[in-house]
Write an enzyme that holds these catalytic residues in place. Sequence first.
Site, PDB file in Angstrom:
ATOM      1  CB  SER A 135      -8.526   1.040   5.443  1.00 37.50           C
ATOM      2  OG  SER A 135      -9.161   2.298   5.642  1.00 37.50           O
ATOM      3  CB  SER A 193      -8.099   3.934   2.671  1.00 31.65           C
ATOM      4  OG  SER A 193      -7.083   3.293   3.647  1.00 31.65           O
ATOM      5  CE  LYS A 232      -3.945   1.875   2.309  1.00 29.48           C
ATOM      6  NZ  LYS A 232      -4.900   1.848   3.704  1.00 29.48           N
TER       7      LYS A 232
END
Length: 496
Positions: free
Chosen positions: A178, A154, A79
């Site tokens: 997330s 997210s 990420k």
Amino acid sequence: MSLIRDNASVLASAIAEGEVSSEEVTRAHLDRIAAVDERVHAFLHVDSDGAIAAAKRVDAKRAAGEKLGPLAGVPLALKDVLAMKGQPTTAGSKILEGWIPPYDAAVVERLRAADIIILGKTNMDEFAMGSSTEHSAYGPTHNPWDLDRIPGGSGGGSAAALAAFEAPLAIGTDTGGSIRQPAAVTATVGVKPTYGAVPRYGLIALASSLDQVGPCARNVLDTALLHAAIAGHDARDSTSINAPVPDVVAAALNADVRGMKVGLVRELSGAGYQAGVQQRFDEAVAILTELGAEVIEVSCPHFEYALAAYYLILPSECSSNLARFDGMRYGLRVGDDGSRSVEEVMALTREAGFGPEVKRRIMIGTYALSSGYYDAYYGQAQKVRTLITRDFTEAFEKVDVLISPTAPTTAFKIGEKVDDPVAMYLNDIATIPVNLAGNCAMSLPIGLAPEDGLPVGLQIMAPPMGDDRLYRAGAAVEAALVDRWGHLLIEEAPAL
């Protein structure tokens, strides 16, 4: 063997035995990214040269007779909120476009030490603010199950990379769900570890008291192996827990819930949950009972205030953390032509660099922390946080783990909720309490909702440093479902 569809533990074993090279595995995944990521948009940056070089080093170690780690040579998607030396790190924001960190985050250091191959950086909601990955400054990520739908947020990029078979492992971060919510809507496995169990050094902070790095994969065992590789104390992180890491791998291999007490949280199911989500959840509860667990209903009455408290605490902390992005130190700078004051350059930079959701939360947080309103808003939210923590404590005196649906609905269509912040925030209603209390939780796939054929996730929650309980219960449910289906649910994902 299928180099892109096999699970991480299978690939690692094949690499260690010399049946396939890490370079072959890595090139197969890079080829897959090249073939499908234009449609999925899971990645913001692919480090092909770095990944191939790292894979060759693993192969050289094996050829030299060196003992390889449990995941050595296996590719991973990272990420883009974790600093990676020499590679672009944007946190999904224009304000950090072009920034190249001079150091590695602690988790990246540990991935390198474990000889895990980092393929590149995945897309995300800007500064991890969102539940759909539509708030990325670089465009939305698409759910491989239906490219017209969101992959969660997210960390939608990391989850989508797994579901599109672009990587067998991924790293996410979880501030209010997330990791878990993207896992639920993509039929993957994601774990939010105990707060402080995985170091946050080098993580671009959203809300420092809530953020947690965690592992993502396509099955429970692979997730446990990755968890073990990244967890543990780091003296550079003042919130890091200096205690032994629970043996999550052994727990994943011990898929037995006989005698385990499982609490069904009354406030996290029923009204407001999609019918197909509730149906699959009820079936998962029945499976746990069949496996020998004792399932009892428990009440956590203050959970109904979690969403409101969270959306005061998180904006308050983010308004403080994001003050560093001022155009003066690094990242984007706008209007610096010599005719403007420092304050004007800062204002122009933030106007151009921050997206609407980030601006919205900064304004809410600044207001909540302002003189005359601090006690009424932020202070009250922290009191609610204490009550939620007490609810968890009392519940875990009765049961070993708690369960609920991970998300109230399956993946919604891109654009459906992007202009309705409150509707978007409600996607995190079941995941937020865990972050407020600092507990650990897992999401794993439990089937497809009958009305739309999209994945549904089961959330398992455990007390602080009870991460091994997640893997024990999760592996048991997964094994029962694999026996029923004959394969992991992800194998039913449409071909891209």
